[in-house]
Design a protein around this motif. Structure first.
Motif, short mmCIF file in Angstrom:
data_model
loop_
_atom_site.label_atom_id
_atom_site.label_comp_id
_atom_site.label_asym_id
_atom_site.label_seq_id
_atom_site.Cartn_x
_atom_site.Cartn_y
_atom_site.Cartn_z
N TYR A 111 31.03 40.38 29.41
CA TYR A 111 32.12 39.62 30.02
C TYR A 111 32.11 39.86 31.52
N SER A 112 32.66 38.88 32.24
CA SER A 112 32.78 38.98 33.69
C SER A 112 34.26 39.10 34.05
N LEU A 113 34.53 39.86 35.10
CA LEU A 113 35.89 40.08 35.58
C LEU A 113 35.96 39.63 37.03
N TYR A 114 36.96 38.82 37.34
CA TYR A 114 37.16 38.32 38.70
C TYR A 114 38.58 38.62 39.14
N SER A 115 38.74 38.96 40.43
CA SER A 115 40.08 39.04 41.02
C SER A 115 40.23 37.82 41.91
N VAL A 116 41.40 37.19 41.81
CA VAL A 116 41.68 35.99 42.61
C VAL A 116 42.90 36.33 43.46
N ASP A 117 42.72 36.25 44.79
CA ASP A 117 43.83 36.58 45.67
C ASP A 117 44.80 35.41 45.80
N GLY A 118 45.84 35.58 46.61
CA GLY A 118 46.88 34.56 46.77
C GLY A 118 46.37 33.25 47.34
N GLN A 119 45.26 33.26 48.06
CA GLN A 119 44.69 32.04 48.63
C GLN A 119 43.71 31.36 47.66
N GLY A 120 43.47 31.93 46.51
CA GLY A 120 42.58 31.33 45.53
C GLY A 120 41.13 31.76 45.65
N ALA A 139 42.89 51.76 42.85
CA ALA A 139 43.65 51.15 43.95
C ALA A 139 42.96 51.39 45.28
N ALA A 140 42.30 52.53 45.43
CA ALA A 140 41.63 52.86 46.68
C ALA A 140 40.45 51.94 46.97
N SER A 141 39.96 51.20 45.98
CA SER A 141 38.80 50.31 46.20
C SER A 141 39.16 49.09 47.03
N GLY A 142 40.42 48.74 47.08
CA GLY A 142 40.84 47.54 47.82
C GLY A 142 40.39 46.27 47.15
N ALA A 143 40.11 46.32 45.85
CA ALA A 143 39.59 45.16 45.11
C ALA A 143 40.68 44.17 44.72
N TYR A 144 41.93 44.51 44.94
CA TYR A 144 43.03 43.62 44.57
C TYR A 144 44.21 43.84 45.51
N GLU A 145 45.12 42.86 45.50
CA GLU A 145 46.36 42.93 46.28
C GLU A 145 47.53 42.81 45.30
N SER A 146 48.71 42.90 45.80
CA SER A 146 49.88 42.82 44.93
C SER A 146 50.07 41.42 44.36
N THR A 147 49.44 40.40 44.95
CA THR A 147 49.56 39.02 44.46
C THR A 147 48.32 38.56 43.69
N SER A 148 47.39 39.49 43.43
CA SER A 148 46.14 39.12 42.78
C SER A 148 46.33 38.82 41.30
N CYS A 149 45.47 37.93 40.81
CA CYS A 149 45.37 37.64 39.39
C CYS A 149 43.95 38.02 38.96
N PHE A 150 43.80 38.37 37.70
CA PHE A 150 42.49 38.74 37.17
C PHE A 150 42.09 37.74 36.09
N VAL A 151 40.82 37.35 36.12
CA VAL A 151 40.26 36.41 35.15
C VAL A 151 39.13 37.14 34.42
N VAL A 152 39.19 37.10 33.10
CA VAL A 152 38.11 37.66 32.28
C VAL A 152 37.55 36.52 31.45
N ARG A 153 36.23 36.35 31.50
CA ARG A 153 35.57 35.30 30.73
C ARG A 153 34.17 35.76 30.35
N PRO A 154 33.54 35.12 29.35
CA PRO A 154 32.16 35.51 28.98
C PRO A 154 31.20 35.33 30.15
N SER A 155 30.26 36.24 30.27
CA SER A 155 29.29 36.18 31.38
C SER A 155 28.39 34.95 31.30
N SER A 156 28.27 34.36 30.12
CA SER A 156 27.42 33.18 29.98
C SER A 156 28.02 31.95 30.65
#
Length: 180
Positions: A111-120, A139-156
């Protein structure tokens, strides 16, 4: 040491025959060379050319082409008959001060994981996936913000990342946001 007996090698000077006797055998002469026979004359071979369809290179090319087309057709049929990726279900998020923990249910595929920020803007965060159906993002990675959404979908699944429910459903993915 006296050399009273001399062995006669040839019958006459320049002759290539051996004269002598073995123990108990009568004297015989054996020629050292074969008879002088003339090599047969070769007949002129006819310059008959093969038809183009019997040329070895064409035959090999046709065989390899048929084999590669059969392999491509087999792979295509296997792709069509193979089951689609197992969709993501039960996506949940647990937020703490130090990490964000995502968990989901799905099949054994990747599966793939994506973070989507407030600007899309989508950023691939698949590196944080640990084990089957789990991701820990510090949290120290800076990979997300307080308005981020996460998408999980198959890697294919290829193509852009969308937060739309229908498109994610078609892809077999789900989304979850930090702000509720």
């Amino acid at each position: 040491m006296s050399h009273d007996t001399a062995a006669l090698v040839g019958g006459q000077p320049g002759q290539t025959d051996l004269v002598g006797s073995a123990a108990g055998a009568p004297d015989t002469k054996r020629p050292l060379e074969s008879g002088r026979t003339v090599l047969p004359e070769l007949e002129e071979a006819s310059d008959k050319r093969r038809p183009w369809w019997r040329h070895p290179a064409l035959v090999v090319s046709v065989i390899l082409t048929v084999l590669s087309l059969a392999a491509a057709a087999t792979l295509y049929v296997l792709q069509l008959s193979s089951p689609k990726a197992t969709p993501v279900t039960d996506l949940s998020i647990t937020v703490s001060e130090a990490t964000v923990h995502l968990s989901w249910s799905g099949g054994s595929e990747r599966y793939s994981l994506y973070s989507v920020d407030g600007q899309g803007k989508a950023v691939d965060q698949s590196v944080w996936i640990r084990g089957a159906g789990e991701a820990w993002i510090p949290a120290a990675s800076g990979a997300y913000e307080s308005t981020s959404c996460f998408v999980v979908r198959p890697s294919s699944v290829t193509g852009g990342v969308s937060l739309g429910s229908q498109e994610l459903s078609d892809q077999g993915g789900q989304r979850i946001c930090l702000d509720g």
